[in-house]
Design an enzyme around this catalytic site. Structure first.
Site, PDB file in Angstrom:
ATOM      1  N   GLU A 173       1.452  -5.564  40.994  1.00  9.76           N
ATOM      2  CA  GLU A 173       2.581  -6.487  41.107  1.00  9.76           C
ATOM      3  C   GLU A 173       3.849  -5.772  41.586  1.00  9.76           C
ATOM      4  O   GLU A 173       4.574  -6.286  42.421  1.00  9.76           O
ATOM      5  CB  GLU A 173       2.816  -7.145  39.738  1.00  9.76           C
ATOM      6  CG  GLU A 173       3.995  -8.096  39.670  1.00  9.76           C
ATOM      7  CD  GLU A 173       3.705  -9.442  40.310  1.00  9.76           C
ATOM      8  OE1 GLU A 173       2.650  -9.566  40.959  1.00  9.76           O
ATOM      9  OE2 GLU A 173       4.545 -10.343  40.185  1.00  9.76           O
ATOM     10  N   ASP A 174       4.093  -4.586  41.069  1.00 15.90           N
ATOM     11  CA  ASP A 174       5.410  -3.964  41.273  1.00 15.90           C
ATOM     12  C   ASP A 174       5.420  -2.738  42.177  1.00 15.90           C
ATOM     13  O   ASP A 174       6.475  -2.172  42.428  1.00 15.90           O
ATOM     14  CB  ASP A 174       6.012  -3.551  39.919  1.00 15.90           C
ATOM     15  CG  ASP A 174       6.321  -4.767  39.050  1.00 15.90           C
ATOM     16  OD1 ASP A 174       6.383  -5.870  39.609  1.00 15.90           O
ATOM     17  OD2 ASP A 174       6.483  -4.598  37.837  1.00 15.90           O
TER      18      ASP A 174
END
Ligand code: MN
Length: 715
Positions: free
Chosen positions: A76-77
């Protein structure tokens, strides 16, 4: 922050067979991937996934879950990809990380309370593997522990609200009471800071009363009492956690002082028999509070929770609550199914490696309710789908959850399409749908929506519901709205058609209509309004003569005299004078068609077109049985009724256009029926009165040339 070796050692401590190399790889991967990212606390970002993994080691979860926790924010990051995760850590970890990533994407998208239950269901449905949910809950717990570092108060409150509405109830639902309580306490502190302060202050005062630590005193008294009766109990005391006290104060509208059982004690005793023996001892020593005794051993709670609960009136008239349970029940109560799972999935230790939770849970005897079932399923289920099928997560199996572009969650049955989605959002949006984007890509309206999809409905004010949508939609709401619209549209069209026929009728009247003639006619015909009259005319439930008579009493006779009945307008040569005949309903012959007569049993003649399929069928049956008569059209024949089928695009005004074309060719519509409304086109079966076959051919050609007509054929 946990160091690499500390984390790995913790796992090896309860599971010597854990994949140490994989855990090390995950640690290094996560540290590298998150690089110099920072948390609001100023700590390096990777401290967060490491701490989440640390929380999960307390539940003695397996190496794949721990690796997933370490990696949970990388996709996600950071620039890490799912493919990379799969290559380095294998398919299982990749699947779990993917599951957590999906859950994270929808985090914080829901802000109102009404949607919270939906979101909880969604999280359950998405967490096909319960381990995904455990990682997500640990993730949230750590974020709550570090919430105070977030500078913006609104953001802190939003996260706290979400935790209270969604994650704490989820933790409760799967039996993770410790997670639930800590989340609630932290969220409560954020949401009701003053109430939290005052309740914690009161609890402190209560604990350190004039006579020292009350809870410790009462606890040791209880232990002594049970020991004298021969029950070896491990007693712990606590005050209720601040949020549950707050909730009670709210629910019962009482003050802190009035709250009776702020102190709760737990006695863990070796066996179930000891639980009941201890209960007897306690009830003999202190008066029990009526209505507060609960036997969750003989009747466990729905989530499998077992214990005996009672409240007694202790010294100083203070009520205390006491829970009695075995170590096995305790493990269940503290860590829910995770405890069982940790227990079941770890092989019996050789060489004395200890598993606290596992040992606590390893008591013989039946495990209660669904927890036991779940443990069984976790052991035997081959795939996540199979797991889903068997757990209570399966409750939401037939549902899918999709998002609007604004993040609103829409719950739909499996198999739903963007049409269903659009109607679920708003009827207007459904009516005007022209297309859809799913996850940013334009897709056909027939596309089946999948769990977690983000759906954007493309709309146009010019759009109206299409008959074909009846085949795409599966929700009752969408189907009803589409049908309602189609019915209205059909009514509009038949009103338009009726109005044209009405205008013709008015032309035929011998005099100009009076201003109130229409209202008077409606009264005579007992019709509610003009539209009803037009529909009746279009559907031929009212004949022209009836309408004329209603509009202008006495006028119909003249009209009928002008237009002699159809039978006299047609003459057939070749028949004996006086023989009754009829034009066949099957082929509707018109002058110009080659015709043949067929004698019926009652001696009347039925006139067919020579190529009529009904005749062909009769001829095949037997030549003797059929009585053919050679007939021709008479010279004075003025017209007959032909049946045609016209396929028109389903668009407003199509039916009116049909009526206009037919009128321009001096043909009369005698009857009209609409078929096949489910497609882009609808088929109209029309009986038209024409002079002869030539006129009919010209009419058909003109119809085929019309814009909205797809096909026009004589039947
Ligand atoms: Mn996280």
């Amino acid at each position: 922050m946990l160091r690499q070796y500390e984390l790995v050692d913790r796992v090896l401590d309860y599971d010597p067979d854990a994949d140490e190399a994989m855990l090390n790889r995950a640690y290094v991967f996560s540290v590298n991937a998150h690089g110099t990212q920072k948390r609001a606390s100023g700590d390096p970002y990777f401290s967060h996934p490491i701490e989440v993994a640390g929380i999960l080691t307390e539940l003695h979860l397996d190496d794949e879950t721990i690796a997933t926790a370490i990696l949970h924010d990388t996709v996600e990051d950071t620039v890490a990809t799912p493919e990379e995760i799969e290559r380095i850590f294998g398919a299982n970890v990749a699947r779990l990380v993917d599951g957590v990533t999906k859950l994270s994407k929808i985090e914080a998208q829901t802000e109102n309370e009404r949607a919270a239950e939906n979101l909880r269901k969604f999280l359950l449905a998405m967490s096909g593997d319960i381990r995904v949910l455990l990682v997500k809950l640990a993730d949230r717990l750590h974020n709550m522990r570090t919430l105070h570092y977030i500078p913006k108060p609104e953001k802190r409150r939003r996260i706290a609200r979400e935790t209270m509405d969604i994650y704490a109830p989820l933790a409760e639902r799967i039996g993770m009471y410790e997670f639930m309580k800590e989340m609630q306490t932290l969220a409560f502190q954020q949401l009701e800071p003053e109430a939290y302060e005052s309740i914690t202050r009161r609890l402190e005062q209560l604990k350190d009363g004039s006579d020292g630590d009350r809870i410790a005193k009462i606890g040791s008294g209880l232990k002594l009492l049970l020991a004298r009766a021969g029950v070896d109990a491990e007693v712990s005391g606590r005050e209720k956690h601040p949020y549950s006290i707050w909730r009670k104060m709210q629910e019962r509208h009482i003050s802190f002082e009035q709250l009776s059982d702020i102190m709760a004690f737990r006695a863990i005793v070796p066996t179930v028999e000891d639980c009941y023996r201890a209960l007897g001892v306690i009830h003999r020593r202190w008066p029990m509070v009526p209505g507060r005794f609960k036997d969750y051993i003989s009747t466990p709670k729905r989530n499998g929770y077992r214990s005996l609960h009672t409240s007694v009136i202790h010294a100083e008239n203070r009520r205390i609550e006491i829970q009695l349970r075995t170590p096995e029940m305790h493990a269940e109560a503290e860590f829910g199914l995770a405890a069982h799972w940790a227990y079941k999935q770890s092989v019996p230790a050789t060489g004395g490696a200890t598993r606290r939770t596992a040992q606590a849970a390893a008591q013989p005897g039946a495990q209660a309710g669904w927890i036991a079932d779940l443990v069984e399923i976790l052991d035997t289920a081959a795939t996540p789908e199979e797991l889903l099928e068997h757990t209570r997560i399966a409750m939401y199996q037939d549902r899918i959850f999709a998002f609007t572009p604004k993040g609103e969650l829409i719950q739909l049955p499996k198999g739903a399409t963007p049409i269903d989605f659009a109607y679920a959002v708003h009827t207007d949006l459904g009516n005007q749908a022209v297309g859809a984007k799913i996850n940013g890509r334009v897709v056909p309206l027939s596309t089946v929506i999948e769990n977690g999809d983000q759906v954007q409905v493309l709309r146009s004010k010019a759009q109206v519901p299409q008959p074909a949508w009846l085949n795409l939609a599966i929700t009752a709401k969408a189907l009803a709205a589409i049908r309602r619209h189609l019915r209205n549209e059909e009514r509009d069209q038949s009103v338009a058609l009726g109005r044209k026929l009405y205008d013709d009728i008015v032309q035929r009247l011998p005099a100009t209509l009076a201003a109130n003639a229409l209202d008077e006619a409606l009264k005579r015909l007992k019709l509610p309004d003009e539209a009803a009259l037009m529909q009746a005319i279009a559907r031929r439930t009212l004949g022209d003569a009836q309408v004329m008579e209603a509009l202008m009493p006495g006028s119909a006779g003249a009209d009928l005299a002008d237009a002699p009945p159809q039978s006299s307008a047609i003459s057939i040569q070749g028949l004996a004078p006086g023989v009754a005949y009829e034009l066949a309903e099957c082929c509707h012959p018109v002058p110009g068609d080659r015709i043949v007569g067929l004698r019926r049993p009652d001696a009347s003649i039925e006139v067919h077109a020579i190529d009529c399929p009904v005749l062909a069928a009769l001829a095949e049956r037997s030549e003797e049985e059929t009585d053919w008569i050679d007939v021709q059209w008479g010279n004075k024949t003025e017209g007959a009724v032909a049946r045609i089928s016209v396929e028109v695009r389903n668009e407003p005004g199509a039916l009116g256009m049909l009526a206009t074309v037919i009128g321009q060719h001096k043909a009369n519509i005698i009857n009209l029926r609409l078929d096949n409304r489910d497609t882009q086109f609808h088929t109209n079966t029309i009986d038209v009165e024409v002079h002869d076959a030539h006129q009919l051919m010209r009419l058909l050609a003109a119809l085929r040339a019309a814009e909205a007509v797809n096909a026009a054929e004589r039947i």
